[in-house]
Design a protein around this motif. Sequence first.
Motif, PDB file in Angstrom:
ATOM      1  N   ALA A 105       0.831  -1.215   0.000  1.00  0.00           N
ATOM      2  CA  ALA A 105       0.000   0.000   0.000  1.00  0.00           C
ATOM      3  C   ALA A 105       0.862   1.260   0.000  1.00  0.00           C
ATOM      4  O   ALA A 105       0.555   2.233  -0.710  1.00  0.00           O
ATOM      5  N   ASP A 106       1.945   1.268   0.784  1.00  0.00           N
ATOM      6  CA  ASP A 106       2.835   2.442   0.827  1.00  0.00           C
ATOM      7  C   ASP A 106       3.506   2.674  -0.519  1.00  0.00           C
ATOM      8  O   ASP A 106       3.653   3.817  -0.961  1.00  0.00           O
ATOM      9  N   ILE A 107       3.922   1.597  -1.183  1.00  0.00           N
ATOM     10  CA  ILE A 107       4.546   1.739  -2.502  1.00  0.00           C
ATOM     11  C   ILE A 107       3.565   2.384  -3.470  1.00  0.00           C
ATOM     12  O   ILE A 107       3.908   3.333  -4.182  1.00  0.00           O
ATOM     13  N   ILE A 108       2.328   1.895  -3.484  1.00  0.00           N
ATOM     14  CA  ILE A 108       1.319   2.446  -4.395  1.00  0.00           C
ATOM     15  C   ILE A 108       1.050   3.916  -4.072  1.00  0.00           C
ATOM     16  O   ILE A 108       0.925   4.747  -4.971  1.00  0.00           O
ATOM     17  N   ASP A 109       0.982   4.260  -2.799  1.00  0.00           N
ATOM     18  CA  ASP A 109       0.776   5.663  -2.411  1.00  0.00           C
ATOM     19  C   ASP A 109       1.921   6.550  -2.895  1.00  0.00           C
ATOM     20  O   ASP A 109       1.690   7.645  -3.423  1.00  0.00           O
ATOM     21  N   ILE A 110       3.152   6.089  -2.725  1.00  0.00           N
ATOM     22  CA  ILE A 110       4.326   6.865  -3.155  1.00  0.00           C
ATOM     23  C   ILE A 110       4.313   7.050  -4.672  1.00  0.00           C
ATOM     24  O   ILE A 110       4.557   8.152  -5.181  1.00  0.00           O
ATOM     25  N   LEU A 111       4.012   5.984  -5.401  1.00  0.00           N
ATOM     26  CA  LEU A 111       3.949   6.083  -6.862  1.00  0.00           C
ATOM     27  C   LEU A 111       2.830   7.038  -7.287  1.00  0.00           C
ATOM     28  O   LEU A 111       3.027   7.889  -8.157  1.00  0.00           O
ATOM     29  N   SER A 112       1.661   6.902  -6.677  1.00  0.00           N
ATOM     30  CA  SER A 112       0.525   7.777  -7.014  1.00  0.00           C
ATOM     31  C   SER A 112       0.838   9.239  -6.734  1.00  0.00           C
ATOM     32  O   SER A 112       0.498  10.123  -7.529  1.00  0.00           O
ATOM     33  N   ASP A 113       1.502   9.496  -5.618  1.00  0.00           N
ATOM     34  CA  ASP A 113       1.850  10.877  -5.260  1.00  0.00           C
ATOM     35  C   ASP A 113       2.843  11.506  -6.234  1.00  0.00           C
ATOM     36  O   ASP A 113       2.943  12.734  -6.315  1.00  0.00           O
ATOM     37  N   SER A 114       3.587  10.680  -6.962  1.00  0.00           N
ATOM     38  CA  SER A 114       4.579  11.220  -7.902  1.00  0.00           C
ATOM     39  C   SER A 114       3.949  11.741  -9.188  1.00  0.00           C
ATOM     40  O   SER A 114       4.583  12.461  -9.951  1.00  0.00           O
ATOM     41  N   ILE A 115       2.691  11.386  -9.422  1.00  0.00           N
ATOM     42  CA  ILE A 115       2.002  11.832 -10.638  1.00  0.00           C
ATOM     43  C   ILE A 115       1.378  13.197 -10.368  1.00  0.00           C
ATOM     44  O   ILE A 115       0.493  13.336  -9.537  1.00  0.00           O
ATOM     45  N   GLN A 116       1.868  14.202 -11.077  1.00  0.00           N
ATOM     46  CA  GLN A 116       1.392  15.573 -10.872  1.00  0.00           C
ATOM     47  C   GLN A 116       0.315  15.971 -11.870  1.00  0.00           C
ATOM     48  O   GLN A 116      -0.516  16.822 -11.596  1.00  0.00           O
ATOM     49  N   THR A 118      -1.714  14.609 -15.954  1.00  0.00           N
ATOM     50  CA  THR A 118      -1.946  13.532 -16.916  1.00  0.00           C
ATOM     51  C   THR A 118      -2.038  14.100 -18.318  1.00  0.00           C
ATOM     52  O   THR A 118      -2.705  15.105 -18.548  1.00  0.00           O
ATOM     53  N   ASP A 119      -1.345  13.434 -19.246  1.00  0.00           N
ATOM     54  CA  ASP A 119      -1.447  13.757 -20.667  1.00  0.00           C
ATOM     55  C   ASP A 119      -2.660  13.005 -21.192  1.00  0.00           C
ATOM     56  O   ASP A 119      -2.646  11.779 -21.287  1.00  0.00           O
ATOM     57  N   ASN A 120      -3.715  13.713 -21.522  1.00  0.00           N
ATOM     58  CA  ASN A 120      -4.957  13.083 -21.971  1.00  0.00           C
ATOM     59  C   ASN A 120      -5.103  13.098 -23.490  1.00  0.00           C
ATOM     60  O   ASN A 120      -6.209  13.129 -24.007  1.00  0.00           O
ATOM     61  N   SER A 121      -3.978  13.068 -24.210  1.00  0.00           N
ATOM     62  CA  SER A 121      -4.062  13.116 -25.666  1.00  0.00           C
ATOM     63  C   SER A 121      -4.837  11.918 -26.217  1.00  0.00           C
ATOM     64  O   SER A 121      -5.518  12.034 -27.222  1.00  0.00           O
ATOM     65  N   PHE A 122      -4.728  10.769 -25.572  1.00  0.00           N
ATOM     66  CA  PHE A 122      -5.597   9.640 -25.863  1.00  0.00           C
ATOM     67  C   PHE A 122      -5.556   8.674 -24.689  1.00  0.00           C
ATOM     68  O   PHE A 122      -4.607   8.653 -23.921  1.00  0.00           O
ATOM     69  N   SER A 124      -5.197   5.173 -22.781  1.00  0.00           N
ATOM     70  CA  SER A 124      -4.411   3.964 -22.970  1.00  0.00           C
ATOM     71  C   SER A 124      -4.313   3.200 -21.656  1.00  0.00           C
ATOM     72  O   SER A 124      -4.233   3.807 -20.591  1.00  0.00           O
ATOM     73  N   ARG A 125      -4.290   1.895 -21.731  1.00  0.00           N
ATOM     74  CA  ARG A 125      -4.088   1.051 -20.546  1.00  0.00           C
ATOM     75  C   ARG A 125      -2.608   0.968 -20.195  1.00  0.00           C
ATOM     76  O   ARG A 125      -2.263   0.497 -19.129  1.00  0.00           O
ATOM     77  N   TYR A 126      -1.735   1.395 -21.127  1.00  0.00           N
ATOM     78  CA  TYR A 126      -0.299   1.218 -20.973  1.00  0.00           C
ATOM     79  C   TYR A 126       0.355   2.592 -20.961  1.00  0.00           C
ATOM     80  O   TYR A 126       0.378   3.295 -21.962  1.00  0.00           O
ATOM     81  N   ARG A 127       0.884   2.961 -19.773  1.00  0.00           N
ATOM     82  CA  ARG A 127       1.348   4.339 -19.586  1.00  0.00           C
ATOM     83  C   ARG A 127       2.695   4.375 -18.873  1.00  0.00           C
ATOM     84  O   ARG A 127       3.159   3.377 -18.339  1.00  0.00           O
ATOM     85  N   TYR A 128       3.279   5.538 -18.849  1.00  0.00           N
ATOM     86  CA  TYR A 128       4.532   5.761 -18.128  1.00  0.00           C
ATOM     87  C   TYR A 128       4.509   7.159 -17.543  1.00  0.00           C
ATOM     88  O   TYR A 128       3.722   8.016 -17.966  1.00  0.00           O
ATOM     89  N   VAL A 129       5.368   7.389 -16.550  1.00  0.00           N
ATOM     90  CA  VAL A 129       5.448   8.701 -15.913  1.00  0.00           C
ATOM     91  C   VAL A 129       6.792   9.312 -16.277  1.00  0.00           C
ATOM     92  O   VAL A 129       7.839   8.691 -16.097  1.00  0.00           O
ATOM     93  N   LEU A 130       6.755  10.524 -16.800  1.00  0.00           N
ATOM     94  CA  LEU A 130       7.959  11.270 -17.125  1.00  0.00           C
ATOM     95  C   LEU A 130       7.794  12.683 -16.584  1.00  0.00           C
ATOM     96  O   LEU A 130       6.811  13.349 -16.898  1.00  0.00           O
ATOM     97  N   VAL A 133       4.440  13.614 -15.185  1.00  0.00           N
ATOM     98  CA  VAL A 133       3.273  13.584 -16.065  1.00  0.00           C
ATOM     99  C   VAL A 133       3.002  12.140 -16.494  1.00  0.00           C
ATOM    100  O   VAL A 133       3.890  11.458 -17.016  1.00  0.00           O
ATOM    101  N   LEU A 134       1.781  11.680 -16.268  1.00  0.00           N
ATOM    102  CA  LEU A 134       1.353  10.356 -16.691  1.00  0.00           C
ATOM    103  C   LEU A 134       1.036  10.422 -18.182  1.00  0.00           C
ATOM    104  O   LEU A 134       0.162  11.171 -18.597  1.00  0.00           O
TER     105      LEU A 134
END
Length: 148
Positions: A105-116, A118-122, A124-130, A133-134
């Motif tokens: 749960a802590d890992i998921i929270d840390i990962l979620s908090d890193s997303i500031q 989202t690129d909604n250009s389309f 997708s089920r398959y994404r990355y964070v740069l 930005v998701l």
Amino acid sequence: MKFTPSEQLSIEGMTYYKSSSTRGNKEVFYDKYRNNLIVFDPHENSVAEMVMRFTNNVARRHLLKKLKCSKNTIVYWAQPNDFTLSEYIVFRGFDIERLKRKSHADIIDILSDSIQSTDNSFESRYRYVLDGVLRPYIIKNERKELIV
């Protein structure tokens, strides 16, 4: 320490060992040679194997190819509902040595908090964070059709 087959995951010539963060079907696997982490988040009636099996073949091959040649990578791999296609998000830039000791749960929270944002250009089920930005992966099959 010896690992039993249930404590390891072998995929595409890579061996991941189950982390102490694992709780029930919420499994975390660590590849010590590449310093990569896979965080499985299956639906309540599922397991990691089903999450992988319910991923589009082209998208799964794309991810496994990336993991083979990448270091310091985290994959959040989930199956949101029974019998639906799985999805994944690839993260980089984390202290994996520290994270692999945290709870699932802590890992998921840390990962979620890193997303500031989202690129909604389309969708997708398959994404990355740069850079916080998701973003959607652009994955195409042999016929050059977009896999979303």
